[in-house]
Design a protein around this motif. Structure first.
Motif, PDB file in Angstrom:
ATOM      1  N   THR A  82      51.061  28.759  31.533  1.00 18.01           N
ATOM      2  CA  THR A  82      52.367  28.997  32.131  1.00 18.01           C
ATOM      3  C   THR A  82      53.423  28.310  31.274  1.00 18.01           C
ATOM      4  O   THR A  82      53.313  27.119  30.986  1.00 18.01           O
ATOM      5  N   CYS A  83      54.437  29.071  30.863  1.00 17.70           N
ATOM      6  CA  CYS A  83      55.426  28.546  29.909  1.00 17.70           C
ATOM      7  C   CYS A  83      56.806  28.422  30.559  1.00 17.70           C
ATOM      8  O   CYS A  83      57.355  29.391  31.065  1.00 17.70           O
ATOM      9  N   LEU A  84      57.352  27.216  30.542  1.00 16.90           N
ATOM     10  CA  LEU A  84      58.716  26.993  31.016  1.00 16.90           C
ATOM     11  C   LEU A  84      59.598  26.761  29.788  1.00 16.90           C
ATOM     12  O   LEU A  84      59.565  25.688  29.188  1.00 16.90           O
ATOM     13  N   PRO A  85      60.381  27.778  29.383  1.00 13.35           N
ATOM     14  CA  PRO A  85      61.192  27.640  28.174  1.00 13.35           C
ATOM     15  C   PRO A  85      62.368  26.682  28.386  1.00 13.35           C
ATOM     16  O   PRO A  85      62.750  26.421  29.529  1.00 13.35           O
ATOM     17  N   TYR A  86      62.906  26.202  27.289  1.00 13.99           N
ATOM     18  CA  TYR A  86      64.188  25.482  27.372  1.00 13.99           C
ATOM     19  C   TYR A  86      65.241  26.467  27.865  1.00 13.99           C
ATOM     20  O   TYR A  86      66.081  26.143  28.674  1.00 13.99           O
ATOM     21  N   GLY A  87      65.144  27.682  27.366  1.00 17.01           N
ATOM     22  CA  GLY A  87      66.039  28.745  27.793  1.00 17.01           C
ATOM     23  C   GLY A  87      67.281  28.832  26.938  1.00 17.01           C
ATOM     24  O   GLY A  87      67.633  27.896  26.210  1.00 17.01           O
ATOM     25  N   ALA A  88      67.928  29.979  27.019  1.00 18.08           N
ATOM     26  CA  ALA A  88      69.200  30.155  26.328  1.00 18.08           C
ATOM     27  C   ALA A  88      70.190  29.150  26.914  1.00 18.08           C
ATOM     28  O   ALA A  88      70.185  28.903  28.118  1.00 18.08           O
ATOM     29  N   ALA A  89      71.019  28.554  26.054  1.00 19.32           N
ATOM     30  CA  ALA A  89      72.014  27.586  26.536  1.00 19.32           C
ATOM     31  C   ALA A  89      73.148  27.504  25.532  1.00 19.32           C
ATOM     32  O   ALA A  89      72.911  27.472  24.324  1.00 19.32           O
ATOM     33  N   SER A  90      74.370  27.479  26.041  1.00 18.74           N
ATOM     34  CA  SER A  90      75.522  27.287  25.153  1.00 18.74           C
ATOM     35  C   SER A  90      75.598  25.799  24.797  1.00 18.74           C
ATOM     36  O   SER A  90      74.921  24.966  25.414  1.00 18.74           O
ATOM     37  N   GLU A  91      76.436  25.491  23.837  1.00 16.14           N
ATOM     38  CA  GLU A  91      76.586  24.089  23.420  1.00 16.14           C
ATOM     39  C   GLU A  91      77.046  23.209  24.609  1.00 16.14           C
ATOM     40  O   GLU A  91      76.459  22.150  24.849  1.00 16.14           O
TER      41      GLU A  91
END
Ligand SMILES: Nc1ncnc2c1ncn2[C@@H]1O[C@H](COP(=O)(O)OP(=O)(O)O)[C@@H](O)[C@H]1O
Ligand SMILES: [Mg+2]
Length: 254
Positions: A82-91
Protein backbone atom coordinates in the motif's frame (compact mmCIF):
# COMPACT_ATOMS: atom_id res chain seq x y z
CA UNK A 1 3.10 -2.30 13.94
CA UNK A 2 6.71 -1.66 12.98
CA UNK A 3 7.88 1.62 11.47
CA UNK A 4 11.11 1.69 9.48
CA UNK A 5 12.69 4.94 8.25
CA UNK A 6 14.99 5.01 5.22
CA UNK A 7 17.29 8.01 5.51
CA UNK A 8 20.61 9.53 4.41
CA UNK A 9 22.44 12.82 4.65
CA UNK A 10 23.26 12.68 0.93
CA UNK A 11 20.88 12.44 -2.04
CA UNK A 12 21.08 9.88 -4.82
CA UNK A 13 22.28 7.03 -2.60
CA UNK A 14 19.26 4.80 -3.26
CA UNK A 15 16.76 5.57 -0.47
CA UNK A 16 13.70 5.54 -2.70
CA UNK A 17 14.84 2.41 -4.56
CA UNK A 18 15.56 0.64 -1.28
CA UNK A 19 12.18 1.65 0.16
CA UNK A 20 10.22 0.38 -2.85
CA UNK A 21 12.21 -2.80 -3.36
CA UNK A 22 12.49 -3.76 0.29
CA UNK A 23 8.75 -3.18 0.74
CA UNK A 24 8.07 -5.51 -2.20
CA UNK A 25 10.39 -8.18 -0.78
CA UNK A 26 8.71 -7.87 2.63
CA UNK A 27 5.26 -8.19 1.02
CA UNK A 28 6.39 -11.30 -0.88
CA UNK A 29 7.46 -12.89 2.40
CA UNK A 30 4.76 -11.63 4.76
CA UNK A 31 1.79 -11.74 2.40
CA UNK A 32 -0.99 -9.41 1.40
CA UNK A 33 -2.07 -6.50 3.62
CA UNK A 34 1.09 -6.46 5.68
CA UNK A 35 3.27 -3.73 4.12
CA UNK A 36 2.80 -0.01 3.53
CA UNK A 37 5.14 2.68 2.25
CA UNK A 38 4.89 6.40 2.96
CA UNK A 39 6.64 8.97 0.77
CA UNK A 40 7.85 11.90 2.85
CA UNK A 41 10.00 13.31 0.05
CA UNK A 42 8.54 16.34 -1.78
CA UNK A 43 10.04 14.88 -4.99
CA UNK A 44 7.01 12.56 -4.85
CA UNK A 45 8.76 9.75 -6.75
CA UNK A 46 8.12 6.64 -4.68
CA UNK A 47 4.80 5.74 -6.30
CA UNK A 48 6.49 5.48 -9.72
CA UNK A 49 8.26 2.35 -8.54
CA UNK A 50 4.85 0.70 -8.15
CA UNK A 51 3.54 1.64 -11.57
CA UNK A 52 1.34 4.43 -10.25
CA UNK A 53 1.75 7.38 -12.61
CA UNK A 54 -0.85 10.01 -11.91
CA UNK A 55 1.13 13.28 -11.69
CA UNK A 56 -1.71 14.86 -9.73
CA UNK A 57 -1.71 12.23 -6.99
CA UNK A 58 -3.30 13.17 -3.72
CA UNK A 59 -0.96 12.51 -0.84
CA UNK A 60 0.16 13.06 2.70
CA UNK A 61 1.08 16.72 2.16
CA UNK A 62 -2.28 18.13 1.10
CA UNK A 63 -4.24 15.63 3.14
CA UNK A 64 -2.42 16.78 6.28
CA UNK A 65 -3.05 20.43 5.45
CA UNK A 66 -6.75 19.64 5.06
CA UNK A 67 -6.71 18.06 8.51
CA UNK A 68 -7.93 14.78 7.07
CA UNK A 69 -6.65 11.32 7.97
CA UNK A 70 -4.43 9.31 5.69
CA UNK A 71 -6.79 6.36 5.13
CA UNK A 72 -8.24 7.81 1.91
CA UNK A 73 -4.97 8.39 0.07
CA UNK A 74 -3.51 4.88 0.25
CA UNK A 75 -3.01 3.44 -3.24
CA UNK A 76 -3.17 -0.31 -3.75
CA UNK A 77 -1.08 -1.99 -6.44
CA UNK A 78 -0.28 -5.39 -7.88
CA UNK A 79 2.83 -5.68 -5.69
CA UNK A 80 0.81 -5.93 -2.45
CA UNK A 81 2.36 -2.78 -1.04
CA UNK A 82 0.00 0.00 0.00
CA UNK A 83 1.55 3.28 -1.14
CA UNK A 84 0.87 6.68 0.43
CA UNK A 85 2.47 9.26 -1.90
CA UNK A 86 3.75 12.65 -0.84
CA UNK A 87 1.36 13.84 -3.50
CA UNK A 88 1.29 16.83 -5.79
CA UNK A 89 1.97 20.02 -3.81
CA UNK A 90 2.67 23.64 -4.67
CA UNK A 91 5.61 25.41 -3.05
CA UNK A 92 3.39 27.19 -0.47
CA UNK A 93 1.69 23.87 0.36
CA UNK A 94 5.05 22.20 0.92
CA UNK A 95 6.15 25.08 3.15
CA UNK A 96 2.92 24.94 5.15
CA UNK A 97 3.26 21.17 5.64
CA UNK A 98 6.86 21.58 6.80
CA UNK A 99 5.81 24.32 9.22
CA UNK A 100 3.17 21.95 10.61
CA UNK A 101 5.81 19.25 11.03
CA UNK A 102 8.16 21.69 12.78
CA UNK A 103 5.48 22.61 15.28
CA UNK A 104 4.22 19.11 16.04
CA UNK A 105 7.15 16.79 16.56
CA UNK A 106 5.09 13.54 16.55
CA UNK A 107 2.71 14.41 13.71
CA UNK A 108 3.76 11.60 11.38
CA UNK A 109 3.71 8.98 14.14
CA UNK A 110 0.25 10.18 15.22
CA UNK A 111 -1.10 9.98 11.66
CA UNK A 112 0.23 6.45 11.22
CA UNK A 113 -1.32 5.49 14.56
CA UNK A 114 -4.70 6.87 13.45
CA UNK A 115 -4.65 5.44 9.90
CA UNK A 116 -6.36 2.23 11.00
CA UNK A 117 -3.44 0.01 10.02
CA UNK A 118 -3.36 -3.49 11.45
CA UNK A 119 -1.02 -4.26 14.33
CA UNK A 120 0.95 -6.73 12.19
CA UNK A 121 1.85 -4.20 9.50
CA UNK A 122 5.32 -3.00 8.55
CA UNK A 123 5.45 0.64 7.44
CA UNK A 124 8.46 1.92 5.50
CA UNK A 125 9.02 5.67 5.22
CA UNK A 126 11.10 7.26 2.44
CA UNK A 127 12.68 10.63 3.21
CA UNK A 128 14.51 13.45 1.42
CA UNK A 129 18.27 13.79 2.11
CA UNK A 130 19.73 15.82 4.94
CA UNK A 131 18.66 17.03 8.36
CA UNK A 132 15.13 18.08 7.52
CA UNK A 133 11.87 18.23 9.47
CA UNK A 134 10.98 14.93 7.77
CA UNK A 135 14.06 13.25 9.20
CA UNK A 136 13.22 14.48 12.70
CA UNK A 137 9.65 13.15 12.38
CA UNK A 138 10.89 9.76 11.23
CA UNK A 139 13.36 9.45 14.07
CA UNK A 140 10.56 10.30 16.49
CA UNK A 141 8.29 7.45 15.35
CA UNK A 142 10.52 4.71 13.88
CA UNK A 143 11.46 1.41 15.48
CA UNK A 144 14.32 0.96 13.05
CA UNK A 145 16.19 3.43 10.83
CA UNK A 146 18.18 2.32 7.79
CA UNK A 147 20.87 4.86 6.92
CA UNK A 148 21.76 4.30 3.28
CA UNK A 149 25.40 4.82 2.28
CA UNK A 150 27.42 4.39 -0.87
CA UNK A 151 30.98 3.17 -0.59
CA UNK A 152 32.32 6.53 -1.75
CA UNK A 153 34.01 9.56 -0.23
CA UNK A 154 30.80 11.63 -0.29
CA UNK A 155 28.85 9.18 1.86
CA UNK A 156 31.84 8.52 4.12
CA UNK A 157 32.08 12.25 4.86
CA UNK A 158 28.46 12.35 6.08
CA UNK A 159 28.96 9.79 8.86
CA UNK A 160 29.98 12.30 11.59
CA UNK A 161 26.88 14.45 10.92
CA UNK A 162 24.65 11.37 11.02
CA UNK A 163 26.29 10.16 14.23
CA UNK A 164 25.60 13.47 15.97
CA UNK A 165 21.95 13.23 14.82
CA UNK A 166 21.77 9.74 16.25
CA UNK A 167 23.19 10.98 19.56
CA UNK A 168 20.65 13.78 19.70
CA UNK A 169 17.74 11.52 18.74
CA UNK A 170 18.67 8.73 21.13
CA UNK A 171 17.76 11.15 23.94
CA UNK A 172 14.24 11.52 22.46
CA UNK A 173 13.78 7.91 21.28
CA UNK A 174 15.97 5.70 23.49
CA UNK A 175 14.64 2.45 21.97
CA UNK A 176 15.30 3.43 18.37
CA UNK A 177 17.57 1.06 16.51
CA UNK A 178 19.64 2.29 13.58
CA UNK A 179 21.88 0.52 11.09
CA UNK A 180 23.90 1.68 8.12
CA UNK A 181 23.01 -0.01 4.85
CA UNK A 182 25.65 -0.17 2.14
CA UNK A 183 24.17 0.20 -1.35
CA UNK A 184 25.65 -0.19 -4.83
CA UNK A 185 28.52 -2.38 -3.62
CA UNK A 186 30.98 -3.10 -6.42
CA UNK A 187 33.79 -5.46 -5.43
CA UNK A 188 35.31 -5.17 -8.91
CA UNK A 189 36.02 -1.46 -8.38
CA UNK A 190 39.11 -0.94 -6.23
CA UNK A 191 38.02 2.42 -4.77
CA UNK A 192 34.56 1.11 -3.92
CA UNK A 193 36.18 -1.91 -2.29
CA UNK A 194 38.63 0.24 -0.28
CA UNK A 195 35.88 2.49 1.08
CA UNK A 196 33.70 -0.53 1.90
CA UNK A 197 36.64 -2.00 3.85
CA UNK A 198 37.16 1.33 5.63
CA UNK A 199 33.47 1.42 6.59
CA UNK A 200 33.70 -2.15 7.83
CA UNK A 201 36.62 -1.11 10.03
CA UNK A 202 35.01 2.10 11.37
CA UNK A 203 31.34 1.18 11.73
CA UNK A 204 31.34 -2.56 11.04
CA UNK A 205 29.25 -3.32 14.11
CA UNK A 206 26.65 -0.80 12.92
CA UNK A 207 26.39 -2.04 9.32
CA UNK A 208 23.41 -4.17 8.31
CA UNK A 209 24.66 -7.72 7.80
CA UNK A 210 23.54 -7.64 4.17
CA UNK A 211 24.45 -4.88 1.71
CA UNK A 212 23.04 -4.35 -1.79
CA UNK A 213 25.27 -4.74 -4.83
CA UNK A 214 25.27 -2.30 -7.70
CA UNK A 215 23.00 -3.82 -10.32
CA UNK A 216 21.74 -2.01 -13.42
CA UNK A 217 18.46 -3.92 -13.13
CA UNK A 218 17.56 -1.50 -10.27
CA UNK A 219 17.49 1.50 -12.64
CA UNK A 220 15.97 -0.53 -15.47
CA UNK A 221 13.13 -1.69 -13.22
CA UNK A 222 12.23 1.93 -12.48
CA UNK A 223 12.11 2.66 -16.21
CA UNK A 224 9.52 -0.13 -16.42
CA UNK A 225 7.79 1.25 -13.32
CA UNK A 226 8.07 -1.85 -11.25
CA UNK A 227 10.17 -3.12 -8.34
CA UNK A 228 13.38 -4.94 -9.25
CA UNK A 229 12.03 -7.97 -7.36
CA UNK A 230 9.50 -8.55 -10.16
CA UNK A 231 11.51 -7.07 -13.04
CA UNK A 232 14.57 -9.25 -12.44
CA UNK A 233 13.70 -11.70 -9.65
CA UNK A 234 16.87 -13.80 -9.96
CA UNK A 235 19.37 -10.92 -10.27
CA UNK A 236 21.96 -9.84 -7.73
CA UNK A 237 20.05 -6.85 -6.31
CA UNK A 238 16.84 -8.88 -5.91
CA UNK A 239 18.79 -11.58 -4.13
CA UNK A 240 20.39 -9.07 -1.73
CA UNK A 241 17.12 -7.29 -1.03
CA UNK A 242 15.28 -10.55 -0.34
CA UNK A 243 17.98 -11.49 2.20
CA UNK A 244 17.78 -8.03 3.74
CA UNK A 245 14.00 -8.46 4.08
CA UNK A 246 14.48 -11.78 5.86
CA UNK A 247 16.96 -10.16 8.26
CA UNK A 248 14.52 -7.32 8.86
CA UNK A 249 11.60 -9.63 9.62
CA UNK A 250 13.72 -11.32 12.30
CA UNK A 251 15.02 -7.99 13.63
CA UNK A 252 11.51 -6.54 13.88
CA UNK A 253 10.10 -9.76 15.31
CA UNK A 254 7.45 -9.97 12.60
N1 LIG B 1 21.74 -1.15 -5.97
C1 LIG B 1 21.70 -0.31 -7.02
N2 LIG B 1 22.32 -0.63 -8.17
C2 LIG B 1 22.30 0.21 -9.24
N3 LIG B 1 21.67 1.39 -9.25
C3 LIG B 1 21.03 1.78 -8.13
C4 LIG B 1 21.00 0.96 -6.95
N4 LIG B 1 20.28 1.62 -6.00
C5 LIG B 1 19.90 2.79 -6.55
N5 LIG B 1 20.33 2.90 -7.82
C6 LIG B 1 20.12 4.02 -8.76
O1 LIG B 1 20.65 5.20 -8.15
C7 LIG B 1 19.87 6.34 -8.49
C8 LIG B 1 19.42 7.05 -7.22
O2 LIG B 1 18.53 6.20 -6.53
P1 LIG B 1 17.33 6.76 -5.64
O3 LIG B 1 16.66 5.58 -5.07
O4 LIG B 1 16.49 7.71 -6.41
O5 LIG B 1 18.16 7.55 -4.52
P2 LIG B 1 17.67 8.58 -3.41
O6 LIG B 1 16.26 8.27 -3.10
O7 LIG B 1 18.59 8.34 -2.24
O8 LIG B 1 17.86 9.95 -3.99
C9 LIG B 1 18.72 5.82 -9.35
O9 LIG B 1 19.05 5.99 -10.70
C10 LIG B 1 18.66 4.34 -8.99
O10 LIG B 1 18.13 3.57 -10.06
MG1 LIG C 1 14.61 9.55 -3.12
Amino acid sequence: MSVVGIVSMKGGVGKTSVTANLATALAQKLGSGRVSVIDLDPQNALHWHFGIHDPETEGVCRQSLRGEGWGGIALANEFDVTCLPYGAASEPEREAFEALLSNQSHWIGDQIGQAGLSEDRVVLIDTPPGSTVYLRQVFACADLVLIVLLADAGSYATIPAMESWLDEMSAVSPHLRSVYLLNQIDRSDSFNRDVADLLQRDIGDRLAPIGIHGDEAVSEALAFQQPVLTYDPYGQASHDIARLATWMITTLNR
